[in-house]
Design an enzyme around this catalytic site. Structure first.
Site, short mmCIF file in Angstrom:
data_model
loop_
_atom_site.label_atom_id
_atom_site.label_comp_id
_atom_site.label_asym_id
_atom_site.label_seq_id
_atom_site.Cartn_x
_atom_site.Cartn_y
_atom_site.Cartn_z
N HIS A 172 0.85 -1.18 0.00
CA HIS A 172 0.00 0.00 0.00
C HIS A 172 0.89 1.24 0.00
O HIS A 172 1.70 1.43 0.92
CB HIS A 172 -0.91 -0.01 1.23
CG HIS A 172 -1.80 1.19 1.33
ND1 HIS A 172 -2.83 1.39 0.45
CD2 HIS A 172 -1.81 2.24 2.18
CE1 HIS A 172 -3.45 2.52 0.77
NE2 HIS A 172 -2.84 3.05 1.82
N ASP A 201 0.61 5.26 -0.10
CA ASP A 201 -0.21 6.46 -0.08
C ASP A 201 0.31 7.43 -1.14
O ASP A 201 1.49 7.79 -1.13
CB ASP A 201 -0.17 7.11 1.30
CG ASP A 201 -0.95 6.30 2.33
OD1 ASP A 201 -2.05 5.83 2.00
OD2 ASP A 201 -0.45 6.14 3.46
N ASP A 248 -7.70 1.36 2.94
CA ASP A 248 -7.27 2.30 3.97
C ASP A 248 -8.08 3.59 4.00
O ASP A 248 -7.62 4.61 4.48
CB ASP A 248 -5.79 2.65 3.75
CG ASP A 248 -5.17 3.35 4.95
OD1 ASP A 248 -5.60 3.08 6.09
OD2 ASP A 248 -4.27 4.18 4.76
N HIS A 258 -7.08 9.44 -0.43
CA HIS A 258 -7.68 9.38 0.91
C HIS A 258 -6.84 9.97 2.03
O HIS A 258 -7.22 9.85 3.21
CB HIS A 258 -8.07 7.93 1.24
CG HIS A 258 -6.91 6.98 1.35
ND1 HIS A 258 -6.63 6.05 0.40
CD2 HIS A 258 -5.97 6.82 2.31
CE1 HIS A 258 -5.57 5.35 0.75
NE2 HIS A 258 -5.15 5.80 1.93
#
Length: 1057
Positions: free
Chosen positions: A283, A285, A395, A600
């Site tokens: 993951h 970001d 997430d 997000h």
């Protein structure tokens, strides 16, 4: 008192541990339960791993680099530019920086010829994130935080291989999680230094490494399976035997020791054992505690490391989301991207998610969410020949109840996340279930029961995955996502090697390297007994993100509106003739920029100041470019619709981009250049040319009362305001129904202490409600600013907290059913939360909130823990509190946080967190909200349409004479149906796509009328693929469309040329 642990001399090897393992007077089984006791086998493993002898055995001979030099720059420069710079000598132990700098190291290596036949690694340990370049290509990431500190030069050095080589290491002066000062989420320390602690060639002893992994797995089995499980004893005694057999000074003892472990690992499970589907993941970001530019390098570092692992481990699969990140790597690292495409074709590197980024699940508009899928799925189809079948959003801070329908409309019937495991109050009751949206669409949903997307492949995680699974008995398969995440990193070789030993080992769940498709396929076969969750997946945490970084929220809403209007106006300009070229390429670029900022951690505001600056710059770019595109479309329309005039006639062209007729007050420039007001009526999605403005049925009357209060009335509503701007009365004129309870003030500002437990920008805790302080310091009392006619207004100023000020103009327009509050705030607070409250003379156990393409209800009471956990919720353009026959709505133009408790509607306005951005929201803010009382339901009263009107102002431009004074391009027969989008089709320039949704929650047939020359019409999905049997007959009344509650329909209109 615990018995003393016998001292075991390290130099003696581990055979002497046998004595400790059979310590007289202490039964072996009891060693599991003695307080403070550590079993001797555990001591043995700890010694084996940590003692200098073992470490010397893991890494054999060592050799420093022949030469080490460095070039440092504040920019992130490409390889070709970096290697041309002047490098200066450096040494191990030197420090570099400050934060966000980049250091390029030139490392010249000479492998000793005596190392022939040995596995040779380049070891690099430093603070910061590194990437190795060899032969002008990135080859591996090196990040101590991500347990990647060695680059394999050769698995067996051959005499024919070059023994001298040059590597470059690109070192980013930031950590895996940015550079927070004293805390991960603290604002970045601008002066942090990054130390190079190791750079050397080593011989790597693979047999020692494999032995260590064997012992680690056995020890974990012995510790974690428990003394009631015989396998824990078998693992314990096997480890004990291995310790007895193994002598770290004699490598010939390693294979017999490993054979003992292999015998345990090869004992198989029964057929009923749970299967864990292990999928590599990283993951990343797209921005968070680091800026977008650094994410580009994080992707390269992480993904090139995955490629190296795949080359050595063909069973490894890796799920990777976010088309934007693929596009970054495609643009910046074409060589790496070509390798990724090869592994995508092999089925190992698996694109998932189907969206442009992993966007926030609450705040983007319905159309923005459609575009996330449209841009993402089209990218994956164009680049890899496939669309994604799973929506992947592990997430994000909650999930809109409209997402299931949008997923299905984009070819997706499966959904994976895990974020609801973060709930602060209630434990979500399922891990595998069907999720049903507000329209009835269902998707198969899976939460990995390990409650993480960054597992490390340990025994403990496998056991938790089974034990924690809340749907045991219904399904017997679950996912485990492994790899370092958030800041990148991804899987490691050790993670893979752990799980290979657990492939089918008795006593442990069956672990197989798998794919999302394989997992969901088997879950679909087992789905007959699954439960269904209806409505939103509300995260009981991070609800401060509905309000934090208000300028980002405003930029998002404003740019959504700009792009909507560009598309509508460009479509009209294209359809009404002329040489206008639809700006498809420019719109794609602007949409992708907007979608990127819906990531997000950006749109929610949970990012550092550098990211905020990037986002605001992106919105500024959309504003400038979008405004230019609007002007070009309007100018084309003027040329087609208006007759050329030598002089000005004082006429005004007014354009309406919404699908209903609007009568509103506009501001226009008169012949003398002065701004004047005019009341106009404009057809739906069309225009009117205004010469003489309309006269209102009743002008706005504004009166100052003897007590200093001000009354305003426009024939629809009548209001009374006190000197502090409080709304003391709000009545519907026709019915005389009062909205404000006796003795109460609406438009009451309140300030709250706002100190979360940890996640500062993210969280608003329920205890903040206990600190409410009404704002009572008046700086300038309410005074009339416009005396009435077409518009009446009054303004006042307040002091907020210690150093902030608020100025508000309260505006009532002729014929308008709502009262507007144009608000300006100079905000300078710290850890404060500003809200505005409207106590209402309405009783209802539920309030209604607009979400994407629809609305939902939430309770106004706190009966259960599920109810009070929603003390702060989100909405889009409106929320409403209604009883039978009457209600009051709050509208807004850029706010998302809200609440309804009892009879009080609150709108959350501003926060002031200090981490991860110490300057969050400290700025000038301007926003508008409105209050609208209504008879009947909010649906029948037109609340939905009025909220759109507030957010989508009419376009006003000077004009000459018109060939036709007014024209509508599109209209819909039913007020329950909203025509949301009109755009050019992606793959058919001669066709348009119109998107409509049912907004009332009703079953209805509606006619879509258009003045455009439609040749053919058909239903299509959200990816604009024609639906099977979706051809629509062209009838005199238009196109007949059938809707069920909250259904979204897209129609492809092919125009005659």
């Amino acid at each position: 008192m615990c018995p003393r642990i016998p001292q075991v001399p390290v130099a003696a090897g581990f055979s002497s541990l046998h004595a400790a393992a059979s310590w007289p007077g202490v039964p072996l089984a009891s060693l599991f339960s003695l307080p403070g006791w550590t079993h001797p086998v555990q001591i043995g493993l700890a010694l084996l791993i940590s003692c200098p002898v073992t470490l010397r055995r893991l890494f054999g001979d060592r050799c420093p680099p022949a030469s080490l030099s460095c070039f440092q720059t504040p920019r992130r420069v490409p390889y070709e530019e970096a290697v041309r710079q002047e490098f200066r000598p450096v040494k191990v132990g030197d420090s570099f920086g400050p934060t966000w700098e980049t250091c390029w190291f030139k490392v010249e290596l000479s492998i000793p010829s005596a190392w022939a036949g040995r596995e040779v690694h380049f070891i690099w340990e430093s603070d910061g994130e590194g990437m190795v370049w060899q032969d002008a290509q990135p080859v591996q990431g090196l990040t101590k935080e991500g347990e990647k500190t060695s680059y394999i030069l050769t698995s067996s050095l051959k005499e024919t291989e070059p023994h001298s080589l040059t590597l470059y290491v690109e070192l980013a002066c930031n950590g895996l999680f940015g550079a927070g000062k004293d805390s991960m989420i603290a604002p970045p320390d601008p002066d942090r230094r990054f130390t190079l602690s190791k750079a050397e060639l080593v011989v790597f002893n693979r047999d020692v490494y494999e032995l260590l992994v064997d012992l680690e797995i056995l020890l974990d089995m012995a510790q974690l399976l428990g003394e009631e499980n015989q396998r824990s004893f078998q693992a314990l005694y096997t480890a004990n035997q291995m310790v007895n057999v193994c002598d770290v000074t004699d490598p010939s003892t390693f294979p017999p020791a490993r054979d003992l472990a292999a015998a345990i690992f090869s004992q198989r499970n029964g057929e009923s054992q749970h299967t864990v589907h292990a999928v590599g993941h990283c993951h990343i970001d797209s921005a968070w505690l680091w800026p977008y530019e650094e994410t580009i390098r994080k992707c390269a570092r992480s993904w090139v490391t995955v490629i190296r692992l795949m080359e050595r481990n063909p069973e490894l699969t890796f799920a990777c989301s976010q088309a934007q990140q693929f596009e970054w790597v495609r643009s910046w690292y074409p060589g790496l991207y070509a390798q990724i495409r090869d592994f995508v074709a092999k089925g190992q590197f698996i694109p998932v998610g189907g969206t442009w980024v992993e966007m926030d699940g609450n705040l983007p508009s319905g159309e923005s969410m459609v575009r996330q899928f449209l841009q993402g799925q089209r990218f994956f189809q164009e680049q890899f020949g496939q669309i994604c079948s799973e929506f992947w959003l592990p997430d994000t801070f909650g999930y809109s109840a409209q997402l299931p329908q949008l997923m299905r409309g984009c070819g997706i019937r499966r959904f994976l996340t895990q974020k609801l495991s973060w709930n602060l109050v209630n434990t979500f009751p399922h891990h595998t279930f069907f999720w049903e949206g507000i329209d009835g669409s269902r998707v198969l949903t899976h939460f990995p029961p390990g409650d993480s997307y960054g597992m490390h492949g340990r025994v403990e995680e496998m056991l938790k995955t089974v034990k924690n699974n809340k749907d045991k008995g219904r399904v017997n398969h679950s996912a485990l996502l492994f790899g370092f995440g958030d800041g990148g990193g991804g899987p490691t070789q050790k993670m893979l090697d752990r799980m290979k030993r657990m492939n089918d080992t008795d006593g442990l769940p069956r672990v197989q390297f798998s794919t999302p498709d394989r997992l969901f396929s088997v879950l679909e076969k087992e789905s007959s007994q699954l439960c269904t969750w209806v409505g939103e997946l509300f995260l009981e945490l991070h609800n401060g993100t509905y309000t934090t970084q208000a300028q980002i929220k405003k930029g998002n809403r404003e740019c959504e509106r700009i792009l909507h209007d560009v598309e509508v106006l460009s479509t009209l300009a294209l359809a009404w003739g002329g040489a206008f070229q639809y700006p498809a390429r420019q719109l794609q670029r602007l949409w992708r920029l907007l979608l990127l900022n819906q990531f997000h951690d950006v749109l929610p505001g949970s990012c550092i100041q550098l990211v905020v600056e990037d986002a605001l710059q992106g919105y500024a770019e959309i504003r400038v470019a979008g405004t230019q595109l609007q002007e070009e479309a309007v100018q084309s329309l003027r040329r087609e619709l208006l007759e050329p005039e030598a002089g000005s006639t004082g006429s005004t062209l007014v354009l309406n981009t919404l699908p209903w007729e609007r009568t509103e007050v506009i501001a226009r420039t008169g012949p003398a250049g002065a701004e004047t007001l005019a009341l106009v009526t404009v057809p739906s999605m069309g225009y009117t040319v205004v010469r003489e403005p309309l006269l209102p049925p009743q002008p706005v009357a504004v009166r100052k009362q003897e007590d200093g209060s001000i009354a305003m009335e426009n024939g629809v509503i009548a209001v009374c305001l006190d000197a502090m701007g409080h709304l003391t009365s709000l009545r519907l004129v026709d019915s005389q129904r009062e909205s404000i309870p006796d003795g109460c003030y609406a438009n009451q500002f309140a300030l709250f202490d706002d100190v979360p437990l940890y996640w500062d920008a993210w969280d608003v805790m329920d205890y903040h409600l206990e600190t409410r302080k009404p704002v009572t310091t008046l700086l300038k009392p309410l005074e009339i600013t416009l005396a009435g006619g077409l518009r009446g207004s009054a303004s006042f100023s307040l002091q907020i907290g210690e150093s902030s000020t608020l100025t508000q103009e309260i505006i009532l327009d002729a014929t308008c059913p709502y009262l507007r509050f144009l608000t300006q705030v100079e905000w300078k607070e710290a850890h404060k939360f500003l809200k505005v409250e409207f106590p209402l003379r309405v009783r209802s156990t539920n309030a209604t909130y607009e979400i994407q393409f629809g609305h939902l209800q939430r309770p106004t009471h706190w009966n259960t823990s599920w109810d009070w956990a929603r003390f702060e919720v989100w909405a889009h353009k409106w929320l409403d509190l209604s009883e039978h026959g009457f209600g009051v709505a709050l509208l807004n133009d850029c706010k998302y946080g809200a609440s309804a408790h009892g009879n009080i509607l609150s709108l959350s306005l501003l926060r002031a967190p200090k981490s991860p951005d110490a300057t969050a929201d400290i700025a000038y803010h301007q926003f508008t909200y409105a209050v609208m009382p209504h008879l009947g339901s909010f649906q029948d009263a037109g609340v939905i349409q009025r909220a759109y009107n507030l957010n989508f102002p009419l376009h006003v431009v000077p004009a000459g004479s018109a060939l036709c004074l007014a024209q509508s391009t599109f209209s819909v027969s039913s007020p329950a149906v909203v025509l949301e989008t009109v755009k050019q089709a992606e793959d058919r320039p001669e066709a348009l796509v119109v998107r409509l949704y049912e907004a009332h929650g009703s079953t209805v047939d509606a006619w879509l009328q258009t003045s455009l020359p439609v040749k053919e019409a058909m239903l299509c999905d959200l990816l604009e693929r024609p639906a099977a049997g979706g051809c629509l007959p062209l009838e005199q009344r238009g196109l007949r469309l059938s809707f069920t509650p909250f259904r979204v329909l897209s129609v492809l209109l092919v125009l005659r040329q």
